[in-house]
Write a protein that holds these residues in place. Structure first.
Motif, PDB file in Angstrom:
ATOM      1  N   ARG A 391      14.942  41.576  38.516  1.00  0.00           N
ATOM      2  CA  ARG A 391      15.658  41.995  39.830  1.00  0.00           C
ATOM      3  C   ARG A 391      16.475  40.834  40.078  1.00  0.00           C
ATOM      4  NH1 ARG A 391      14.936  46.453  42.941  1.00  0.00           N
ATOM      5  NH2 ARG A 391      12.749  47.329  42.666  1.00  0.00           N
ATOM      6  N   LEU A 392      16.337  39.675  39.848  1.00  0.00           N
ATOM      7  CA  LEU A 392      17.334  38.569  39.970  1.00  0.00           C
ATOM      8  C   LEU A 392      18.804  38.747  39.328  1.00  0.00           C
ATOM      9  CD1 LEU A 392      15.316  35.395  40.440  1.00  0.00           C
ATOM     10  CD2 LEU A 392      16.403  36.592  42.137  1.00  0.00           C
ATOM     11  N   GLU A 393      18.388  39.244  38.072  1.00  0.00           N
ATOM     12  CA  GLU A 393      19.666  39.486  37.202  1.00  0.00           C
ATOM     13  C   GLU A 393      20.468  40.770  37.450  1.00  0.00           C
ATOM     14  OE1 GLU A 393      20.396  40.481  32.253  1.00  0.00           O
ATOM     15  OE2 GLU A 393      18.095  40.309  33.046  1.00  0.00           O
ATOM     16  N   THR A 394      19.621  41.899  38.120  1.00  0.00           N
ATOM     17  CA  THR A 394      20.331  42.961  38.331  1.00  0.00           C
ATOM     18  C   THR A 394      21.217  42.788  39.794  1.00  0.00           C
ATOM     19  OG1 THR A 394      18.467  44.407  37.821  1.00  0.00           O
ATOM     20  CG2 THR A 394      20.242  45.441  39.552  1.00  0.00           C
ATOM     21  N   LEU A 395      20.496  41.865  40.845  1.00  0.00           N
ATOM     22  CA  LEU A 395      21.532  41.461  41.865  1.00  0.00           C
ATOM     23  C   LEU A 395      22.357  40.607  41.404  1.00  0.00           C
ATOM     24  CD1 LEU A 395      21.470  41.594  44.781  1.00  0.00           C
ATOM     25  CD2 LEU A 395      19.721  39.612  44.946  1.00  0.00           C
ATOM     26  N   ARG A 396      22.247  39.493  40.290  1.00  0.00           N
ATOM     27  CA  ARG A 396      23.355  38.846  40.045  1.00  0.00           C
ATOM     28  C   ARG A 396      24.554  39.665  39.754  1.00  0.00           C
ATOM     29  NH1 ARG A 396      23.730  33.241  37.822  1.00  0.00           N
ATOM     30  NH2 ARG A 396      25.205  33.486  36.048  1.00  0.00           N
ATOM     31  N   LYS A 397      24.470  40.532  38.864  1.00  0.00           N
ATOM     32  CA  LYS A 397      25.304  41.453  38.256  1.00  0.00           C
ATOM     33  C   LYS A 397      25.991  42.258  39.408  1.00  0.00           C
ATOM     34  CE  LYS A 397      23.197  41.870  33.631  1.00  0.00           C
ATOM     35  NZ  LYS A 397      22.713  42.854  32.653  1.00  0.00           N
ATOM     36  N   ALA A 398      25.341  42.511  40.377  1.00  0.00           N
ATOM     37  CA  ALA A 398      25.818  43.263  41.576  1.00  0.00           C
ATOM     38  C   ALA A 398      26.885  42.095  42.054  1.00  0.00           C
ATOM     39  CB  ALA A 398      24.776  43.614  42.406  1.00  0.00           C
ATOM     40  N   ILE A 399      26.555  41.117  42.441  1.00  0.00           N
ATOM     41  CA  ILE A 399      27.398  40.045  42.838  1.00  0.00           C
ATOM     42  C   ILE A 399      28.803  39.828  42.106  1.00  0.00           C
ATOM     43  CG2 ILE A 399      27.721  37.646  43.661  1.00  0.00           C
ATOM     44  CD1 ILE A 399      24.518  37.620  44.229  1.00  0.00           C
ATOM     45  N   LEU A 400      28.603  39.792  40.711  1.00  0.00           N
ATOM     46  CA  LEU A 400      29.715  39.627  39.933  1.00  0.00           C
ATOM     47  C   LEU A 400      30.577  40.722  40.219  1.00  0.00           C
ATOM     48  CD1 LEU A 400      28.400  38.269  36.630  1.00  0.00           C
ATOM     49  CD2 LEU A 400      29.384  36.924  38.613  1.00  0.00           C
ATOM     50  N   GLY A 401      29.935  42.079  40.230  1.00  0.00           N
ATOM     51  CA  GLY A 401      30.789  43.260  40.604  1.00  0.00           C
ATOM     52  C   GLY A 401      31.454  43.252  41.782  1.00  0.00           C
ATOM     53  N   CYS A 402      30.999  42.535  42.834  1.00  0.00           N
ATOM     54  CA  CYS A 402      31.789  42.532  44.416  1.00  0.00           C
ATOM     55  C   CYS A 402      32.920  41.424  44.171  1.00  0.00           C
ATOM     56  CB  CYS A 402      30.828  41.732  45.152  1.00  0.00           C
ATOM     57  SG  CYS A 402      29.897  42.904  46.154  1.00  0.00           S
ATOM     58  N   VAL A 403      32.806  40.405  43.404  1.00  0.00           N
ATOM     59  CA  VAL A 403      33.762  39.431  43.067  1.00  0.00           C
ATOM     60  C   VAL A 403      35.045  40.062  42.159  1.00  0.00           C
ATOM     61  CG1 VAL A 403      34.537  37.277  42.054  1.00  0.00           C
ATOM     62  CG2 VAL A 403      32.423  37.550  43.409  1.00  0.00           C
ATOM     63  N   SER A 404      34.571  41.028  41.154  1.00  0.00           N
ATOM     64  CA  SER A 404      35.400  41.579  40.447  1.00  0.00           C
ATOM     65  C   SER A 404      36.297  42.527  40.951  1.00  0.00           C
ATOM     66  CB  SER A 404      34.528  42.144  39.055  1.00  0.00           C
ATOM     67  OG  SER A 404      33.902  41.110  38.468  1.00  0.00           O
ATOM     68  N   MET A 405      35.744  43.073  41.924  1.00  0.00           N
ATOM     69  CA  MET A 405      36.511  44.203  42.591  1.00  0.00           C
ATOM     70  C   MET A 405      38.082  43.680  43.454  1.00  0.00           C
ATOM     71  SD  MET A 405      34.189  45.344  45.643  1.00  0.00           S
ATOM     72  CE  MET A 405      35.376  46.520  46.493  1.00  0.00           C
ATOM     73  N   MET A 406      37.906  42.225  43.487  1.00  0.00           N
ATOM     74  CA  MET A 406      38.694  41.392  44.476  1.00  0.00           C
ATOM     75  C   MET A 406      39.948  40.860  43.341  1.00  0.00           C
ATOM     76  SD  MET A 406      36.648  39.220  47.040  1.00  0.00           S
ATOM     77  CE  MET A 406      38.195  38.260  47.761  1.00  0.00           C
ATOM     78  N   LEU A 407      39.736  40.561  42.240  1.00  0.00           N
ATOM     79  CA  LEU A 407      40.368  39.994  41.159  1.00  0.00           C
ATOM     80  C   LEU A 407      41.456  41.048  40.784  1.00  0.00           C
ATOM     81  CD1 LEU A 407      37.841  38.091  39.062  1.00  0.00           C
ATOM     82  CD2 LEU A 407      39.154  37.167  41.100  1.00  0.00           C
ATOM     83  N   PRO A 408      43.024  40.797  40.748  1.00  0.00           N
ATOM     84  CA  PRO A 408      43.922  41.522  40.451  1.00  0.00           C
ATOM     85  C   PRO A 408      43.751  42.405  39.001  1.00  0.00           C
ATOM     86  CG  PRO A 408      44.713  39.623  41.580  1.00  0.00           C
ATOM     87  CD  PRO A 408      43.352  39.425  41.335  1.00  0.00           C
ATOM     88  N   LYS A 409      43.279  41.387  38.180  1.00  0.00           N
ATOM     89  CA  LYS A 409      43.356  42.004  36.534  1.00  0.00           C
ATOM     90  C   LYS A 409      41.957  42.428  36.585  1.00  0.00           C
ATOM     91  CE  LYS A 409      46.741  38.882  34.722  1.00  0.00           C
ATOM     92  NZ  LYS A 409      47.049  37.847  33.755  1.00  0.00           N
ATOM     93  N   ALA A 410      41.064  42.735  37.217  1.00  0.00           N
ATOM     94  CA  ALA A 410      39.730  43.245  37.014  1.00  0.00           C
ATOM     95  C   ALA A 410      39.316  44.359  37.804  1.00  0.00           C
ATOM     96  CB  ALA A 410      38.606  42.248  37.118  1.00  0.00           C
ATOM     97  N   ARG A 411      40.221  44.402  38.989  1.00  0.00           N
ATOM     98  CA  ARG A 411      39.824  45.633  40.086  1.00  0.00           C
ATOM     99  C   ARG A 411      40.136  46.928  39.582  1.00  0.00           C
ATOM    100  NH1 ARG A 411      44.402  43.467  44.179  1.00  0.00           N
ATOM    101  NH2 ARG A 411      42.537  41.955  44.660  1.00  0.00           N
TER     102      ARG A 411
END
Length: 548
Positions: A391-411
């Motif tokens: 569960r923690l690994e899944t939630l952690r990856k979801a947080i990385l997805g939230c951050v990635s959608m803000m980065l210009p070269k990753a969104r």
């Protein structure tokens, strides 16, 4: 005084014997300051290209290797920077300096950048590293700001980042005023156990008092410096503009206090977790088995990952009076040596805040009954169930997805195309998980480093809306069950040309990624089977089923 028409007189306030032992010139900055920002600049400008170890040494580079210390000669670059045994172009480029830094200093900088996700193990900049390289502050502070913007908690973190870049707004006071000053600081900290929250609250209260013409009175009562607060306000504005220039904040937002960026700024557990993110890997662990008498004498003793033992919290910190913190982990931003070794600018860190936001999560003890757990590094380890780990690994990856959608070269990548509603559910789940953890003292056993089974149920219940929102629900009270091709985009971060891993993890093949997902699916199925056998586990009728 020396001038254009006559010589001056120099008064040295130290003895001639001390003067004879001094260096004629100050040590170059490259040899006495961390190199993380410099390494990021070198990578961003591409100055290390074509300068690997196989190439001949550049002309004009100084050969001072004969006088190297033995421990530097035995230093293994591969062990610190991810397994690449050859000398990198960064080493070769920095060796061209007039006074080049040692290999150990460069390795430490590379290890830190890899640890915080700014570089891969092959020493290539990640999409997060591209953003950190253009921020004019320490990479750890810059990463803290990026996550604060992604998790909608920018205003207090921006204030704390400005104070770290400048200095604390709290002033030194006379001995008979120290108790009043400490009480004022504790009131501003609101029982959070964080110096950063005390600074953020002090700044916001000062801004409010200034609007009412009571700025001087507020600073006098709370032992704060008006000039330092004014400088922090200026640095806040500069950092906010850099965030906008990096396209991390929408152009239409004109103030760091905008409601769009601060939905959860009042959530103390989230703010404290972000401060711990900025401190990592500077996390100290308290001595759990201390006696009550030793706590009265000076509080808990801490040990750092550098094997510094019996370290104490600085007397100016709000955590100095915390004789028995809820959690044994303490984030710090500076180490001060005077009558003892002290941790300066500290913040209590909870296990979930470290697991969800920092380091690289790994599991251990798969084949050892009762010894299964997860770790960020050999220093930070916890034992828990496999269900909680998944569960923690899944939630952690979801947080990385939230951050990635803000980065210009990753969104623009397929795996980072989260909808606004999905991102909102992820952030709300993180806030609820951290809040639940802070309110229930029995979820974590500090004496054994073990997370109780109740923490697993707490994580599941707090994030149930998030998992349900991303699953394919079934009517009639059924439980949503997703096949491999039904995973939502944040669960399946593999593009046609991009490897798995998003902003921090090194890329792996798509086949290996799906093997990981199958493993998570099996763990989730086993947990659902256990829940189905538990009374009261059946879902309600008519609603959307809970996702796996």
């Amino acid at each position: 005084r020396a001038g254009r028409v006559r010589a001056g007189t120099c008064y040295r306030l130290f003895s001639l014997a001390r003067k004879d032992h001094m260096e004629p010139y100050q040590t170059p900055e490259m040899l006495r300051t961390p190199l993380e920002e410099l390494v990021l600049q070198v990578k961003l400008l591409g100055l290390d290209r074509g300068m690997e170890a196989e190439n001949p040494p550049p002309a004009g580079s100084k050969k001072k290797k004969k006088k190297k210390k033995k421990n530097e000669e035995k230093d293994d670059d591969a062990g610190l920077t991810g397994g690449d045994s050859k000398t990198s172009g960064i080493h070769r480029f920095l060796e061209m300096a007039i006074d080049p830094p040692t290999k150990t200093m460069i390795n430490k900088a590379l290890a830190l950048l890899i640890n915080i996700g700014a570089m891969t193990t092959t020493r290539a900049l990640t999409s997060l590293g591209d953003v950190l390289a253009v921020m004019p502050c320490d990479p750890r502070i810059a990463k803290m700001l990026v996550y604060a913007a992604a998790l909608s908690c920018l205003d207090p973190i921006l204030t704390f980042a400005a104070s770290i870049s400048y200095r604390s707004p709290f002033i030194m006071c006379l001995p008979f005023e120290r108790e009043r000053a400490q009480n004022a600081k504790l009131n501003l900290a609101q029982g959070s156990g964080s110096d950063g929250i005390a600074v953020a609250n002090g700044y916001s209260e000062w801004v409010r008092a200034s609007r009412n013409g009571k700025s001087f009175k507020f600073c006098r009562e709370n032992f704060m410096s008006r000039s330092s607060l004014g400088m922090i306000r200026s640095i806040r504005g500069q950092m906010f503009r850099f965030l906008k220039d990096a396209r991390l904040i929408p152009r239409e937002v004109t103030s760091p206090s905008d409601a769009k960026l601060n939905r959860f700024s009042k959530c103390l557990p989230l703010t404290r977790a972000l401060i711990a993110l900025g401190a990592y890997p500077n996390i100290a662990m308290g001595s759990i088995g201390v006696t009550a008498s030793s706590r009265k004498k000076g509080g808990l003793k801490y040990e750092t990952r550098d094997r510094m033992k019996n370290v104490m919290v600085h007397p100016s910190s709000v955590n100095k009076t915390h004789k028995d913190p809820k959690y044994p982990y303490m984030g710090f931003f500076e180490v001060v040596r005077s009558t003892n070794v002290f941790l300066h600018t500290t913040s209590v860190a909870s296990p979930l805040s470290l697991i969800l936001l920092t380091g690289h999560m790994e599991t251990f003890g798969e084949n050892q009954p009762g010894a299964y757990g997860l770790q960020l590094d050999p220093f930070l380890r916890w034992t828990c169930s496999k269900g909680l780990s998944s569960r923690l690994e899944t939630l952690r990856k979801a947080i990385l997805g939230c951050v990635s959608m803000m980065l210009p070269k990753a969104r623009h990548l397929k795996e980072n195309k989260l909808s606004h509603a999905q991102a909102q559910r992820i952030v709300e789940a993180v806030v609820e998980v951290l809040t639940t953890e802070s309110q229930d003292a029995d979820l974590f056993r500090a004496d054994s480093g073990r997370m109780s089974s109740r923490m697993g149920s707490s994580v599941s219940s707090a994030s149930s809306s998030f998992f349900a929102g991303n699953g394919k629900g079934r009517g009639g009270g059924g439980r949503g069950r997703r096949r491999r091709d039904e995973w939502s985009e944040w669960d399946d971060p593999v593009g046609e040309e991009e490897g798995y891993g998003g902003i921090m993890e090194p890329a792996v093949s798509k086949e290996e990624h799906y093997n990981r997902l199958r493993g998570l699916q099996k763990l989730a199925d086993a947990n659902d089977q256990k829940s189905a056998n538990t009374p009261g586990a059946a879902g309600g009728g008519g609603g959307a089923g809970r996702g796996n």
